[in-house]
Scaffold this active site. Structure first.
Site, PDB file in Angstrom:
ATOM      1  N   ASN A  42      32.091  -2.789 -36.437  1.00 30.35           N
ATOM      2  CA  ASN A  42      31.555  -1.469 -36.071  1.00 30.35           C
ATOM      3  C   ASN A  42      32.687  -0.457 -35.923  1.00 30.35           C
ATOM      4  O   ASN A  42      33.762  -0.757 -35.387  1.00 30.35           O
ATOM      5  CB  ASN A  42      30.683  -1.538 -34.814  1.00 30.35           C
ATOM      6  CG  ASN A  42      31.371  -2.143 -33.607  1.00 30.35           C
ATOM      7  OD1 ASN A  42      32.181  -3.044 -33.728  1.00 30.35           O
ATOM      8  ND2 ASN A  42      31.052  -1.638 -32.438  1.00 30.35           N
ATOM      9  N   ILE A  43      32.432   0.732 -36.455  1.00 28.82           N
ATOM     10  CA  ILE A  43      33.420   1.823 -36.467  1.00 28.82           C
ATOM     11  C   ILE A  43      32.768   3.029 -35.792  1.00 28.82           C
ATOM     12  O   ILE A  43      31.798   3.583 -36.316  1.00 28.82           O
ATOM     13  CB  ILE A  43      33.814   2.211 -37.914  1.00 28.82           C
ATOM     14  CG1 ILE A  43      34.246   0.975 -38.738  1.00 28.82           C
ATOM     15  CG2 ILE A  43      34.893   3.293 -37.910  1.00 28.82           C
ATOM     16  CD1 ILE A  43      35.568   0.376 -38.351  1.00 28.82           C
ATOM     17  N   GLU A  44      33.288   3.404 -34.628  1.00 31.90           N
ATOM     18  CA  GLU A  44      32.660   4.482 -33.848  1.00 31.90           C
ATOM     19  C   GLU A  44      33.341   5.830 -34.091  1.00 31.90           C
ATOM     20  O   GLU A  44      34.385   5.929 -34.740  1.00 31.90           O
ATOM     21  CB  GLU A  44      32.681   4.101 -32.365  1.00 31.90           C
ATOM     22  CG  GLU A  44      31.875   2.832 -32.114  1.00 31.90           C
ATOM     23  CD  GLU A  44      31.754   2.469 -30.649  1.00 31.90           C
ATOM     24  OE1 GLU A  44      32.494   3.023 -29.810  1.00 31.90           O
ATOM     25  OE2 GLU A  44      30.903   1.603 -30.364  1.00 31.90           O
ATOM     26  N   CYS A  53      27.463   0.531 -37.742  1.00 29.59           N
ATOM     27  CA  CYS A  53      27.384  -0.858 -37.274  1.00 29.59           C
ATOM     28  C   CYS A  53      28.122  -1.824 -38.212  1.00 29.59           C
ATOM     29  O   CYS A  53      28.245  -1.564 -39.416  1.00 29.59           O
ATOM     30  CB  CYS A  53      25.931  -1.306 -37.204  1.00 29.59           C
ATOM     31  SG  CYS A  53      24.958  -0.491 -35.943  1.00 29.59           S
ATOM     32  N   GLU A  55      27.191  -4.721 -39.388  1.00 32.15           N
ATOM     33  CA  GLU A  55      26.386  -5.314 -40.464  1.00 32.15           C
ATOM     34  C   GLU A  55      26.359  -4.392 -41.680  1.00 32.15           C
ATOM     35  O   GLU A  55      26.474  -4.830 -42.825  1.00 32.15           O
ATOM     36  CB  GLU A  55      24.939  -5.526 -40.007  1.00 32.15           C
ATOM     37  CG  GLU A  55      24.773  -6.449 -38.828  1.00 32.15           C
ATOM     38  CD  GLU A  55      24.788  -5.729 -37.493  1.00 32.15           C
ATOM     39  OE1 GLU A  55      25.676  -4.870 -37.289  1.00 32.15           O
ATOM     40  OE2 GLU A  55      23.934  -6.039 -36.657  1.00 32.15           O
ATOM     41  N   CYS A  88      20.589  -4.090 -34.673  1.00 34.24           N
ATOM     42  CA  CYS A  88      19.786  -2.905 -34.360  1.00 34.24           C
ATOM     43  C   CYS A  88      18.741  -2.670 -35.463  1.00 34.24           C
ATOM     44  O   CYS A  88      18.811  -3.243 -36.552  1.00 34.24           O
ATOM     45  CB  CYS A  88      20.682  -1.673 -34.201  1.00 34.24           C
ATOM     46  SG  CYS A  88      21.192  -0.931 -35.755  1.00 34.24           S
ATOM     47  N   CYS A  91      20.034  -1.456 -38.946  1.00 32.95           N
ATOM     48  CA  CYS A  91      20.638  -2.517 -39.763  1.00 32.95           C
ATOM     49  C   CYS A  91      19.563  -3.427 -40.347  1.00 32.95           C
ATOM     50  O   CYS A  91      19.679  -3.889 -41.487  1.00 32.95           O
ATOM     51  CB  CYS A  91      21.637  -3.324 -38.939  1.00 32.95           C
ATOM     52  SG  CYS A  91      23.148  -2.391 -38.596  1.00 32.95           S
TER      53      CYS A  91
END
Ligand code: THU
Length: 132
Positions: A42-44, A53, A55, A88, A91
């Site tokens: 995950n890259i915020e 996310c 996935e 989620c 995804c």
């Protein structure tokens, strides 16, 4: 490749997570029929909704690397959760489109628990391009 090995890839991918806002690291690993693995984490972003996310990063990574739909065999996802991590809704929707129906989804945590499920179990009665 055995499921524990694919989950190990996801655990290593998880270390690449950029998640300074949630501090919730997620890793994913997508397996193809020739035993290639495509990772995601995950890259915020400070603008929270722009975060991505693990996935989806793994699925997009695979597609961008030339993987085709029918090549995909399994997808493992892992986080530091009490029970195997639950993907989620966004995804699940992307999985329903980009992964073949018989793809095995491994949901895991750092305690070594692995739950095996299908896309239809994750997203029953899903919306798809056929509905358009
Ligand atoms: N996250 C994932 O990477 N995968 C999921 O299926 C659930 C949520 C990430 C998004 C965000 O960076 C952090 O976990 C907290 O929601």
């Amino acid at each position: 490749m055995i499921k524990e090995e694919l989950v190990e890839y996801a655990i290593r991918a998880r270390e690449k997570s950029y998640s300074p806002y949630s501090n919730f690291k997620v890793g994913a690993a997508l397996l193809t029929s020739d035993d290639s693995v495509f990772e995601g984490a995950n890259i915020e972003n400070a603008s929270y909704p722009l975060s991505m996310c693990a996935e989806r990063v793994a699925m997009f990574n695979a597609y961008m690397s030339g993987v085709e739909y029918d090549d995909i065999v399994a997808l493992a996802v892992v986080a530091d959760t009490d029970t195997p991590v639950a993907p989620c809704g966004a995804c699940r929707q992307v999985m329903a489109e980009l992964l073949p129906r018989n793809t095995i989804i491994y949901l895991a945590n750092l305690k070594g628990e692995i739950k095996e499920c299908s896309i239809d179990e994750l997203l029953p009665y899903s919306f798809s391009g056929d509905d358009l």
